[in-house]
Design an enzyme around this catalytic site. Structure first.
Site, PDB file in Angstrom:
ATOM      1  N   ARG A 121     -18.674   1.130  13.660  1.00  0.00           N
ATOM      2  CA  ARG A 121     -17.654   0.440  14.427  1.00  0.00           C
ATOM      3  C   ARG A 121     -18.015  -1.471  13.983  1.00  0.00           C
ATOM      4  O   ARG A 121     -17.061  -1.981  14.676  1.00  0.00           O
ATOM      5  CB  ARG A 121     -17.466   0.543  15.750  1.00  0.00           C
ATOM      6  CG  ARG A 121     -17.456   1.804  16.252  1.00  0.00           C
ATOM      7  CD  ARG A 121     -17.269   1.960  17.784  1.00  0.00           C
ATOM      8  NE  ARG A 121     -16.772   3.461  17.866  1.00  0.00           N
ATOM      9  CZ  ARG A 121     -17.639   4.506  19.073  1.00  0.00           C
ATOM     10  NH1 ARG A 121     -18.758   4.583  18.476  1.00  0.00           N
ATOM     11  NH2 ARG A 121     -17.174   5.358  18.611  1.00  0.00           N
ATOM     12  N   LYS A 143      -9.293  -9.568   4.703  1.00  0.00           N
ATOM     13  CA  LYS A 143      -8.282  -8.473   4.302  1.00  0.00           C
ATOM     14  C   LYS A 143      -9.060  -7.874   3.553  1.00  0.00           C
ATOM     15  O   LYS A 143      -9.490  -7.693   2.948  1.00  0.00           O
ATOM     16  CB  LYS A 143      -7.329  -8.817   3.323  1.00  0.00           C
ATOM     17  CG  LYS A 143      -5.868  -9.351   4.294  1.00  0.00           C
ATOM     18  CD  LYS A 143      -4.668  -9.563   3.651  1.00  0.00           C
ATOM     19  CE  LYS A 143      -3.875 -10.160   4.227  1.00  0.00           C
ATOM     20  NZ  LYS A 143      -2.187 -10.856   4.176  1.00  0.00           N
ATOM     21  N   GLU A 185      -3.542 -16.771  -9.535  1.00  0.00           N
ATOM     22  CA  GLU A 185      -3.532 -17.093  -8.145  1.00  0.00           C
ATOM     23  C   GLU A 185      -4.155 -18.629  -7.306  1.00  0.00           C
ATOM     24  O   GLU A 185      -3.694 -18.920  -7.180  1.00  0.00           O
ATOM     25  CB  GLU A 185      -4.818 -16.210  -7.238  1.00  0.00           C
ATOM     26  CG  GLU A 185      -4.527 -14.976  -7.489  1.00  0.00           C
ATOM     27  CD  GLU A 185      -3.199 -13.968  -6.871  1.00  0.00           C
ATOM     28  OE1 GLU A 185      -2.839 -14.416  -5.742  1.00  0.00           O
ATOM     29  OE2 GLU A 185      -2.961 -12.863  -6.645  1.00  0.00           O
ATOM     30  N   LYS A 227      -7.138 -22.140   1.252  1.00  0.00           N
ATOM     31  CA  LYS A 227      -7.376 -20.593   1.764  1.00  0.00           C
ATOM     32  C   LYS A 227      -7.622 -20.451   3.272  1.00  0.00           C
ATOM     33  O   LYS A 227      -7.217 -20.032   4.003  1.00  0.00           O
ATOM     34  CB  LYS A 227      -7.787 -19.523   0.643  1.00  0.00           C
ATOM     35  CG  LYS A 227      -7.341 -17.670   1.349  1.00  0.00           C
ATOM     36  CD  LYS A 227      -7.271 -16.820   0.213  1.00  0.00           C
ATOM     37  CE  LYS A 227      -6.900 -15.962   1.468  1.00  0.00           C
ATOM     38  NZ  LYS A 227      -6.577 -14.049   0.676  1.00  0.00           N
ATOM     39  N   GLU A 237      -2.069 -12.906   9.657  1.00  0.00           N
ATOM     40  CA  GLU A 237      -0.239 -12.378   8.979  1.00  0.00           C
ATOM     41  C   GLU A 237       0.609 -12.641  10.294  1.00  0.00           C
ATOM     42  O   GLU A 237       1.578 -11.265  10.410  1.00  0.00           O
ATOM     43  CB  GLU A 237      -0.490 -12.162   7.816  1.00  0.00           C
ATOM     44  CG  GLU A 237       0.522 -12.216   7.202  1.00  0.00           C
ATOM     45  CD  GLU A 237       0.234 -11.763   5.871  1.00  0.00           C
ATOM     46  OE1 GLU A 237      -0.873 -11.072   5.157  1.00  0.00           O
ATOM     47  OE2 GLU A 237       1.034 -10.984   5.407  1.00  0.00           O
ATOM     48  N   ARG A 242       0.156 -17.315   6.561  1.00  0.00           N
ATOM     49  CA  ARG A 242      -0.419 -16.512   5.528  1.00  0.00           C
ATOM     50  C   ARG A 242       0.557 -15.829   4.560  1.00  0.00           C
ATOM     51  O   ARG A 242       0.095 -15.380   3.434  1.00  0.00           O
ATOM     52  CB  ARG A 242      -1.638 -16.047   6.645  1.00  0.00           C
ATOM     53  CG  ARG A 242      -2.513 -14.891   5.503  1.00  0.00           C
ATOM     54  CD  ARG A 242      -3.392 -14.337   6.237  1.00  0.00           C
ATOM     55  NE  ARG A 242      -4.519 -13.949   5.020  1.00  0.00           N
ATOM     56  CZ  ARG A 242      -5.758 -13.601   5.094  1.00  0.00           C
ATOM     57  NH1 ARG A 242      -6.099 -13.214   6.590  1.00  0.00           N
ATOM     58  NH2 ARG A 242      -6.431 -13.007   4.028  1.00  0.00           N
ATOM     59  N   ASN A 246       1.226 -14.695   0.046  1.00  0.00           N
ATOM     60  CA  ASN A 246       2.199 -13.791  -0.778  1.00  0.00           C
ATOM     61  C   ASN A 246       3.526 -14.070  -1.853  1.00  0.00           C
ATOM     62  O   ASN A 246       4.225 -13.223  -2.410  1.00  0.00           O
ATOM     63  CB  ASN A 246       2.968 -12.351   0.431  1.00  0.00           C
ATOM     64  CG  ASN A 246       2.023 -12.141   0.945  1.00  0.00           C
ATOM     65  OD1 ASN A 246       0.707 -11.759   0.324  1.00  0.00           O
ATOM     66  ND2 ASN A 246       2.041 -11.345   2.521  1.00  0.00           N
ATOM     67  N   HIS A 249       4.602 -11.820  -4.672  1.00  0.00           N
ATOM     68  CA  HIS A 249       4.006 -10.389  -4.873  1.00  0.00           C
ATOM     69  C   HIS A 249       5.227  -9.567  -4.500  1.00  0.00           C
ATOM     70  O   HIS A 249       4.978  -8.718  -4.846  1.00  0.00           O
ATOM     71  CB  HIS A 249       2.814 -10.371  -3.367  1.00  0.00           C
ATOM     72  CG  HIS A 249       1.670 -11.370  -4.335  1.00  0.00           C
ATOM     73  ND1 HIS A 249       1.410 -12.596  -4.235  1.00  0.00           N
ATOM     74  CD2 HIS A 249       0.537 -11.045  -3.634  1.00  0.00           C
ATOM     75  CE1 HIS A 249       0.473 -12.705  -4.512  1.00  0.00           C
ATOM     76  NE2 HIS A 249      -0.965 -11.817  -4.084  1.00  0.00           N
ATOM     77  N   HIS A 253       5.073  -7.026  -7.318  1.00  0.00           N
ATOM     78  CA  HIS A 253       5.030  -5.655  -6.798  1.00  0.00           C
ATOM     79  C   HIS A 253       6.141  -4.677  -7.206  1.00  0.00           C
ATOM     80  O   HIS A 253       5.538  -3.563  -8.051  1.00  0.00           O
ATOM     81  CB  HIS A 253       5.448  -5.513  -5.186  1.00  0.00           C
ATOM     82  CG  HIS A 253       5.392  -4.140  -4.776  1.00  0.00           C
ATOM     83  ND1 HIS A 253       3.807  -3.426  -4.151  1.00  0.00           N
ATOM     84  CD2 HIS A 253       6.317  -3.661  -5.043  1.00  0.00           C
ATOM     85  CE1 HIS A 253       4.667  -1.774  -3.810  1.00  0.00           C
ATOM     86  NE2 HIS A 253       5.656  -2.037  -4.191  1.00  0.00           N
ATOM     87  N   HIS A 267      -2.598  -7.565 -12.332  1.00  0.00           N
ATOM     88  CA  HIS A 267      -1.905  -7.636 -10.713  1.00  0.00           C
ATOM     89  C   HIS A 267      -1.970  -8.866 -10.962  1.00  0.00           C
ATOM     90  O   HIS A 267      -0.811  -9.962 -10.655  1.00  0.00           O
ATOM     91  CB  HIS A 267      -3.037  -7.209  -9.889  1.00  0.00           C
ATOM     92  CG  HIS A 267      -2.400  -7.875  -8.356  1.00  0.00           C
ATOM     93  ND1 HIS A 267      -1.709  -7.712  -7.709  1.00  0.00           N
ATOM     94  CD2 HIS A 267      -2.942  -9.273  -7.663  1.00  0.00           C
ATOM     95  CE1 HIS A 267      -1.443  -8.426  -6.135  1.00  0.00           C
ATOM     96  NE2 HIS A 267      -2.005  -9.599  -6.772  1.00  0.00           N
TER      97      HIS A 267
END
Ligand code: GLY
Length: 377
Positions: A121, A143, A185, A227, A237, A242, A246, A249, A253, A267
């Protein structure tokens, strides 16, 4: 040494940046020992180049470390990869007082972070990113995720690391293409809300890419400060702040899906082309100047990154466009993106360089028509 704090109340932590930090990691890791062990998880490629540096530092300080070496590549960030890692962590008897070190790029950071989030946990973990992309983006902000049959990063958790150690010299052993992909990035932070940093990228990006230590460190520091500020404002987010991270992206994508998430398009390369498309789409909609869109496109190209559908390998092959994916097909890929919200797809658009904003009212037919025109650009 540069110290960048990430301010998240009880989950606050520092990002440390310094050339050679891997060889001096023990002094920064020791305060996190809390009577437990360090388990370092890495992949076979990173083990060959960086693991010995970390182990030597810890051994010199009399700190024992248990290494787990996983197969390299995106396939490891999967249910099977997670299951195998959890079994190894459980076999080692990892407890909550132990700390798990994620030594590697985005695949290792995301997978190990998620394993740490759910093991007993929640166990502590420390990010030691070794690629430019993971140093400036994925290691910061908590993330964590794995990929599933339904898509990338759809199963995961927010789980902040206890510390991030960035040694820019770990980039010396990377392929130039991988460093370039991570550089996309870096440029992203300038395009979001730091126009002066985009100007710095235009002036000094080439030095960074050729391994100049001062340029590299400045870019990493600026990126993680940007960041950290965004994550401190909108950790999970929820407010839209936040989501600015993206940028590029959603278009990217579609390009990654079209190229099968393969080495055909990394990527970061998809993000580069996606940012150029987002700026040209913004210009086509009259939101930002054509000059700004051209400046973004020119800089990404100058850095050796793709800035169009053709350069990303998904343009029309024949004069009639019969062979490439058309705009509707690319938009269909976008609709499978996890960023869908209540049946709409939020887009990151720009009013200019450093003026990115979230637009939830974009007409997908206009996006498809724009992409159809871009196929022949
Ligand atoms: N890579 C985007 C984020 O961390 O939110």
């Amino acid at each position: 040494m540069i110290v960048v704090p990430v301010s998240l109340g009880t989950r606050s932590y520092d990002i440390l940046i310094e050339d050679g930090l891997l060889d001096r990691a023990a002094e920064h890791l020791a305060p996190h020992a809390r009577g437990g062990r360090f388990v370092v998880v890495t992949d076979a490629h990173v083990a060959a180049t960086q693991l010995k540096r970390l182990e030597a530092s810890l051994a010199a300080a009399g700190i024992a470390v248990c290494p787990i070496i996983l197969p390299p590549g995106e396939g490891t960030k999967s249910w099977d990869g997670l299951s195998a890692l959890m079994d190894q962590l459980l076999e080692l008897g990892v407890e909550r007082k132990d700390a798990i070190l994620a030594l590697g790029g985005g695949v290792i950071g995301d997978l190990v972070g998620f394993a740490a989030a759910i093991l007993k946990r929640g166990c502590r973990f420390i990010q030691i990113p070794t690629t430019l992309l993971s140093q400036v983006d994925s290691s910061v902000g908590g993330k964590t995720a794995i990929n599933t049959a339904a898509g990338k990063n759809l199963v995961g958790a927010f789980h902040q690391p206890a510390l991030v150690l960035i040694d820019p010299t770990s980039l010396d052993t990377l392929a130039a293409r991988e460093v370039r992909a991570g550089y996309a990035e870096v440029v992203k932070y300038g395009l979001i809300d730091r126009p002066e940093f985009f100007g710095w990228c235009e002036a000094s990006g080439a030095a960074l890419l050729s391994g100049d230590s001062a340029a590299r460190t400045h870019a990493i520091e600026t990126s993680v400060r940007a960041k950290a500020a965004i994550v401190a404002e909108d950790e999970e987010e929820k407010t839209g702040r936040r989501a600015l991270l993206n940028l590029g992206h959603t278009f990217g994508h579609a390009l990654e899906a079209e190229t099968g998430y393969s080495d055909r398009l990394l990527h970061g390369e998809a993000v580069a082309a996606g940012m150029a498309l987002a700026f040209r789409f913004s210009a086509a909609q009259g939101l930002c100047s054509a000059d700004d869109a051209a400046r973004v496109t020119a800089h990404l190209r100058a850095a050796g990154l793709p800035a169009s559908l053709a350069e990303a390998g998904v343009g029309a092959d024949g004069a009639d466009g019969a062979d490439g994916a058309d705009g509707a097909a690319l938009v269909a890929h976008m609709l499978h993106d996890k960023k869908m919200e209540g049946g709409t797809l939020p887009f990151l658009l720009a009013r200019g360089i450093g003026q990115t904003y979230l637009d939830k009212t974009v007409d997908l037919k206009a996006v498809a028509a724009f992409l159809d025109a871009e196929r022949f650009a």
